[in-house]
Design an enzyme around this catalytic site. Sequence first.
Site, short mmCIF file in Angstrom:
data_model
loop_
_atom_site.label_atom_id
_atom_site.label_comp_id
_atom_site.label_asym_id
_atom_site.label_seq_id
_atom_site.Cartn_x
_atom_site.Cartn_y
_atom_site.Cartn_z
N LYS A 5 0.86 -1.18 0.00
CA LYS A 5 0.00 0.00 0.00
C LYS A 5 0.90 1.23 0.00
CE LYS A 5 -4.51 0.75 0.40
NZ LYS A 5 -5.62 -0.05 -0.14
N GLY A 64 -25.60 2.14 1.75
CA GLY A 64 -24.70 2.80 0.80
C GLY A 64 -25.00 2.37 -0.62
N GLY A 74 -23.76 3.44 -3.49
CA GLY A 74 -22.73 4.07 -4.32
C GLY A 74 -22.36 3.18 -5.48
N ASN A 75 -21.11 3.23 -5.90
CA ASN A 75 -20.67 2.45 -7.06
C ASN A 75 -20.95 0.97 -6.88
OD1 ASN A 75 -19.65 4.56 -8.59
ND2 ASN A 75 -17.75 4.58 -7.42
N VAL A 76 -20.54 0.42 -5.73
CA VAL A 76 -20.72 -1.02 -5.50
C VAL A 76 -22.16 -1.31 -5.08
CG1 VAL A 76 -20.00 -3.02 -4.15
CG2 VAL A 76 -18.30 -1.34 -4.88
P1 NAD Z 1 -18.85 4.92 -3.04
O1 NAD Z 1 -18.22 6.12 -2.44
O2 NAD Z 1 -19.16 4.93 -4.50
O3 NAD Z 1 -20.21 4.57 -2.28
C1 NAD Z 1 -20.36 4.67 -0.90
C2 NAD Z 1 -21.78 5.17 -0.66
O4 NAD Z 1 -22.02 5.15 0.74
C3 NAD Z 1 -21.99 6.61 -1.13
O5 NAD Z 1 -23.15 6.68 -1.94
C4 NAD Z 1 -22.17 7.39 0.15
O6 NAD Z 1 -23.03 8.50 0.03
C5 NAD Z 1 -22.75 6.34 1.07
N1 NAD Z 1 -22.60 6.61 2.49
C6 NAD Z 1 -21.59 7.25 3.13
N2 NAD Z 1 -21.85 7.31 4.45
C7 NAD Z 1 -23.02 6.65 4.65
C8 NAD Z 1 -23.80 6.36 5.80
N3 NAD Z 1 -23.46 6.76 7.03
N4 NAD Z 1 -24.96 5.67 5.62
C9 NAD Z 1 -25.35 5.27 4.39
N5 NAD Z 1 -24.64 5.53 3.27
C10 NAD Z 1 -23.52 6.22 3.40
O7 NAD Z 1 -17.90 3.70 -2.67
P2 NAD Z 1 -17.86 2.26 -3.35
O8 NAD Z 1 -16.79 2.23 -4.36
O9 NAD Z 1 -19.23 1.87 -3.71
O10 NAD Z 1 -17.36 1.37 -2.12
C11 NAD Z 1 -18.23 1.03 -1.06
C12 NAD Z 1 -17.44 0.35 0.05
O11 NAD Z 1 -16.84 -0.84 -0.46
C13 NAD Z 1 -16.30 1.19 0.60
O12 NAD Z 1 -16.19 0.94 1.98
C14 NAD Z 1 -15.08 0.66 -0.12
O13 NAD Z 1 -13.91 0.81 0.64
C15 NAD Z 1 -15.43 -0.80 -0.26
N6 NAD Z 1 -14.76 -1.46 -1.39
C16 NAD Z 1 -14.97 -0.98 -2.65
C17 NAD Z 1 -14.34 -1.60 -3.72
C18 NAD Z 1 -14.55 -1.12 -5.13
O14 NAD Z 1 -14.17 -1.83 -6.07
N7 NAD Z 1 -15.15 0.05 -5.33
C19 NAD Z 1 -13.50 -2.72 -3.50
C20 NAD Z 1 -13.34 -3.20 -2.19
C21 NAD Z 1 -13.99 -2.55 -1.14
#
Ligand code: NAD
Length: 349
Positions: free
Chosen positions: A80, A184, A186-188
Amino acid sequence: MAVFSLSDFADHEQVVFCSDEKSGLRAIIAVHNSNLGPALGGCRMWAYASEEDAVRDVLRLSRGMTYKSAMARLKLGGGKAVVIGNPRTDKTRQLLQALARAIDRLNGRYIAAEDSGTCVADMKLMRQITPHIAGIEDKPSDIGMRSGDPSPATAYGVFVGIRAAVKDKLGRDSLAGLRVAVQGIGNVGFDLACQLHAAGASLWVADIHPQQLLRARDELAATVVAADEIYAQDVDVFAPCALGAVLNDKTIPQLKAQVVAGASNNQLAETRHGVDLMNRGILYVPDYVINAGGIIDIYHERIGFDRAALVRHIDGIYDNLMEIFERARQEERPTGEVADVIAEERFRR
Ligand code: NAD
């Protein structure tokens, strides 16, 4: 400041402190373990309150990458990088170039990818200086055409993991009628919700931003609930896809779900919360096992992208989890502890 004696130092192979006067770069690159291959991990930029916080973060995160990659059967080690600074105000072209030169000096022992505070565009810029960058290729897939973004692969892996957990805990192969709370969107989270909806599950969703919630309500017939009410929903599965440390003394007693399975990193506030979940009869799916789709995707980009091979590899999350669940039952130990033991068996071999 002590480094070797920090508990997070564990058995790191190499920790490099990098600076560049002209651009103001101050970064730390940690290579935890390279037994299985070069250390791959994200490059995080964050306005750390102290240098000690930055050191602790990079050590903890690089170690986590060793476990995640070993568990996913990737020929990668764990590493990292953290850059000390505010990505909104301190991230310049010069700083990213200096960071790329620092990574290049490690001759491929560390391979960088995007993380919080950096993006694919930053990685593409750094790629002009060093080849040791991953997760930047444009590639087609039925989980979306994308430029490096591993989220669709992560979401698919979480979907696979939910199927495994539901089979193990509820004895069900079908997700039709399953009730899932997604924290959440978001993307995932949104992508996962789409897959669950397509499989016939009913959804409850929460986010702090309304836009995606409305999409989930309109397109996926999801029930929107307030952010602090998502834990207590009467559902089968709670899927944290927002932030870390969401399984804690305050939230665990609220859970009605029998399964916790989501994408967020570091879901357990403390290790003891894994024991708490086990004692309550809740199956906790270890986060780094179920959210490995993204790193698997990046790995396949490195070895030559073949979509069918990628999907097969991500499908392996199912068997990984079944092995963990079975051993956890036999040994009467929390799933997170058992996952760590299996990962260690794989990278220490
Ligand atoms: P993202 O930022 O696109 O989505 C996160 C969502 O959570 C956002 O829409 C945000 O508004 C919402 N959020 C924040 N605080 C909140 C709360 N208190 N209550 C409800 N919703 C809330 O992130 P992502 O890429 O979708 O990733 C989501 C999680 O998965 C993260 O913790 C990330 O570390 C983990 N992760 C992601 C990936 C990846 O490929 N993107 C891989 C491994 C782990």
